[in-house]
Design a protein around this motif. Structure first.
Motif, PDB file in Angstrom:
ATOM      1  N   PRO A 128       8.172  -1.949   1.117  1.00 46.12           N
ATOM      2  CA  PRO A 128       8.534  -3.195   1.806  1.00 46.12           C
ATOM      3  C   PRO A 128       7.338  -4.152   1.905  1.00 46.12           C
ATOM      4  O   PRO A 128       6.230  -3.720   2.243  1.00 46.12           O
ATOM      5  CB  PRO A 128       8.965  -2.713   3.196  1.00 46.12           C
ATOM      6  N   PRO A 129       7.539  -5.431   1.629  1.00 44.23           N
ATOM      7  CA  PRO A 129       6.440  -6.403   1.645  1.00 44.23           C
ATOM      8  C   PRO A 129       5.722  -6.524   2.987  1.00 44.23           C
ATOM      9  O   PRO A 129       4.522  -6.804   3.023  1.00 44.23           O
ATOM     10  CB  PRO A 129       7.143  -7.727   1.284  1.00 44.23           C
ATOM     11  N   ASP A 130       6.438  -6.294   4.092  1.00 45.35           N
ATOM     12  CA  ASP A 130       5.805  -6.455   5.405  1.00 45.35           C
ATOM     13  C   ASP A 130       4.682  -5.446   5.637  1.00 45.35           C
ATOM     14  O   ASP A 130       3.784  -5.689   6.452  1.00 45.35           O
ATOM     15  CB  ASP A 130       6.851  -6.338   6.521  1.00 45.35           C
ATOM     16  N   LEU A 131       4.714  -4.337   4.920  1.00 49.02           N
ATOM     17  CA  LEU A 131       3.676  -3.313   5.103  1.00 49.02           C
ATOM     18  C   LEU A 131       2.311  -3.769   4.598  1.00 49.02           C
ATOM     19  O   LEU A 131       1.284  -3.243   5.028  1.00 49.02           O
ATOM     20  CB  LEU A 131       4.076  -2.012   4.389  1.00 49.02           C
ATOM     21  N   VAL A 132       2.284  -4.730   3.682  1.00 49.95           N
ATOM     22  CA  VAL A 132       0.995  -5.161   3.119  1.00 49.95           C
ATOM     23  C   VAL A 132       0.501  -6.459   3.753  1.00 49.95           C
ATOM     24  O   VAL A 132      -0.463  -7.050   3.276  1.00 49.95           O
ATOM     25  CB  VAL A 132       1.073  -5.304   1.583  1.00 49.95           C
ATOM     26  N   ALA A 133       1.157  -6.892   4.828  1.00 54.08           N
ATOM     27  CA  ALA A 133       0.661  -8.063   5.548  1.00 54.08           C
ATOM     28  C   ALA A 133      -0.714  -7.768   6.136  1.00 54.08           C
ATOM     29  O   ALA A 133      -1.578  -8.643   6.230  1.00 54.08           O
ATOM     30  CB  ALA A 133       1.638  -8.451   6.652  1.00 54.08           C
ATOM     31  N   ASP A 134      -0.934  -6.501   6.513  1.00 51.78           N
ATOM     32  CA  ASP A 134      -2.231  -6.038   7.016  1.00 51.78           C
ATOM     33  C   ASP A 134      -2.502  -4.675   6.399  1.00 51.78           C
ATOM     34  O   ASP A 134      -2.246  -3.637   7.006  1.00 51.78           O
ATOM     35  CB  ASP A 134      -2.221  -5.954   8.544  1.00 51.78           C
ATOM     36  N   VAL A 135      -3.005  -4.678   5.161  1.00 47.60           N
ATOM     37  CA  VAL A 135      -3.233  -3.435   4.431  1.00 47.60           C
ATOM     38  C   VAL A 135      -4.214  -2.536   5.181  1.00 47.60           C
ATOM     39  O   VAL A 135      -3.992  -1.326   5.324  1.00 47.60           O
ATOM     40  CB  VAL A 135      -3.755  -3.715   3.009  1.00 47.60           C
ATOM     41  N   ASP A 136      -5.297  -3.102   5.675  1.00 51.67           N
ATOM     42  CA  ASP A 136      -6.315  -2.299   6.356  1.00 51.67           C
ATOM     43  C   ASP A 136      -5.740  -1.606   7.593  1.00 51.67           C
ATOM     44  O   ASP A 136      -6.025  -0.419   7.844  1.00 51.67           O
ATOM     45  CB  ASP A 136      -7.502  -3.166   6.752  1.00 51.67           C
ATOM     46  N   GLY A 137      -4.954  -2.354   8.349  1.00 54.68           N
ATOM     47  CA  GLY A 137      -4.346  -1.768   9.537  1.00 54.68           C
ATOM     48  C   GLY A 137      -3.366  -0.666   9.197  1.00 54.68           C
ATOM     49  O   GLY A 137      -3.288   0.361   9.883  1.00 54.68           O
ATOM     50  N   TRP A 138      -2.589  -0.868   8.126  1.00 53.85           N
ATOM     51  CA  TRP A 138      -1.612   0.139   7.703  1.00 53.85           C
ATOM     52  C   TRP A 138      -2.317   1.417   7.252  1.00 53.85           C
ATOM     53  O   TRP A 138      -1.981   2.527   7.714  1.00 53.85           O
ATOM     54  CB  TRP A 138      -0.741  -0.447   6.596  1.00 53.85           C
ATOM     55  N   ILE A 139      -3.301   1.284   6.387  1.00 52.97           N
ATOM     56  CA  ILE A 139      -4.026   2.465   5.909  1.00 52.97           C
ATOM     57  C   ILE A 139      -4.758   3.140   7.054  1.00 52.97           C
ATOM     58  O   ILE A 139      -4.886   4.372   7.095  1.00 52.97           O
ATOM     59  CB  ILE A 139      -5.005   2.068   4.784  1.00 52.97           C
ATOM     60  N   GLY A 140      -5.232   2.343   8.003  1.00 55.39           N
ATOM     61  CA  GLY A 140      -5.960   2.900   9.136  1.00 55.39           C
ATOM     62  C   GLY A 140      -5.159   3.890   9.959  1.00 55.39           C
ATOM     63  O   GLY A 140      -5.726   4.709  10.689  1.00 55.39           O
TER      64      GLY A 140
END
Length: 341
Positions: free
Chosen positions: A311-323
């Protein structure tokens, strides 16, 4: 002259001193043995991919040199066709850890999967192989190009190339071990893969070469190590020990020539004659940086979002998601312990 009573007291004092000395000596002989005792051996069921010994050279060199054995770890290798296939098995606890690429890890996360991302193992690792008449991706515009899986980092690289070079490639999905035959039959014009499978294909077919040995993304993040969250919670020391052994493998690679590294990797492949192939393959990877390259990670995850894989919304903040998944505490502890030695 001493009386009987005084002689008895002296004898008791002498006996007490001897007993105390004996006890101290006994304790001295026992306690160090306890301190130096090796940890109980634990088996780590570790997933990887076939023909990927170069990509995970730090781990396999550490195993070959006995570093895991010194940490009380035995590796039970479980090879899957690609990273996504390993992550499909991950939720059922049949494997303890997976070595694969950041793309399948995060696609797994996008489906609700849980894991602890411990460290990076490999940068680059996406050579493009094809006939010598081709010297660039652009020349393959409209051609059939082999990809080791729709959920792999390699397929993401093809998507990035299409987007940035404004070309269109026909993605043909197959096992990496099938690409050599597929090129010979004319079923594909080229393929993108990992190492040493790609270098082996070139060695077996003189008509082939690296169209592009490195991907067109600087310092591209590729492969990492994930562990089960339950192990991270219940036995964090096991992960620290695993990472410490791996870092010693990294140190070996840093301190030695490609030829020496290739010699040990070829042993893992059970093919001493493969050393020249491995030397060639080492030009496709960077194996000495245990932390993620975030700029390239952002690029890759945004590419697979555009490909419709997450889903595109997951990459709005890649660093936060991976964190949410990345935990460097095990790496930090392993590095600190090595500095003390």
């Amino acid at each position: 002259m001493t009386g009987p009573r005084e002689e008895i007291m002296q004898t008791r004092r002498s006996f007490s001193k001897q007993t105390l000395a004996t006890a101290v000596l006994a304790a001295g002989s026992i306690l160090p043995a306890r301190v130096l005792a090796a940890p109980a051996v634990k088996t780590v069921r570790l997933a990887d991919q076939p023909g990927a010994e170069v990509d995970y050279a730090a781990v396999w060199i550490a195993e070959g040199l006995g570093y895991f054995e010194e940490e009380g770890i035995k590796i039970d290798r479980r090879s899957y066709a690609n990273g996504p296939a390993a992550m499909l098995d991950f939720p059922n606890q049949s494997i303890d850890a997976v070595m694969a690429a950041i793309v399948p890890f995060m696609q797994f996360a996008a489906r609700g999967g849980e894991f602890k991302l411990i460290m990076s193992l490999t940068k680059y690792n996406a050579p493009l192989v094809g006939p010598k008449k081709y010297t660039s991706y652009k020349e393959l515009d409209g051609k059939r190009v082999g990809s080791p899986g729709i959920g792999t980092v390699h397929d993401a690289v093809l998507g990035y190339v299409e987007e940035t070079q404004q070309i269109r490639l026909q993605h043909v999905f197959a096992k990496i071990t099938d690409f050599a035959v597929m090129i010979e039959k004319g079923e594909i014009e080229a393929f993108i893969g990992w190492e040493p499978a790609s270098a082996t294909t070139i060695a077996l077919n003189p008509a082939l070469h690296y169209v592009a040995q490195l991907p067109p993304i600087p310092d591209m993040e590729s492969l990492g190590l994930v562990f089960q969250p339950k192990i991270a919670k219940d036995d964090p020391d096991l992960i620290v020990r695993f990472v410490r052994a791996t870092l010693r493998g990294v140190d070996f690679i840093k301190a030695n020539s490609k030829e020496k590294t290739a010699e040990l990797v070829a042993k893992k492949m059970n093919d001493a004659k493969a050393q020249p192939v491995v030397v060639n393959a080492l030009g496709s990877v960077k194996l000495t940086d245990p932390r993620l390259d975030m700029p390239s990670t952002r690029i890759l995850l945004k590419v697979i979002a555009k490909q419709g894989k997450i889903p595109p919304d997951l990459v709005a903040d890649v660093d936060g998601w991976i964190g949410k998944y990345l935990d460097y505490s095990f790496l930090d502890r392993a590095e600190a312990s090595l500095k003390k030695t």
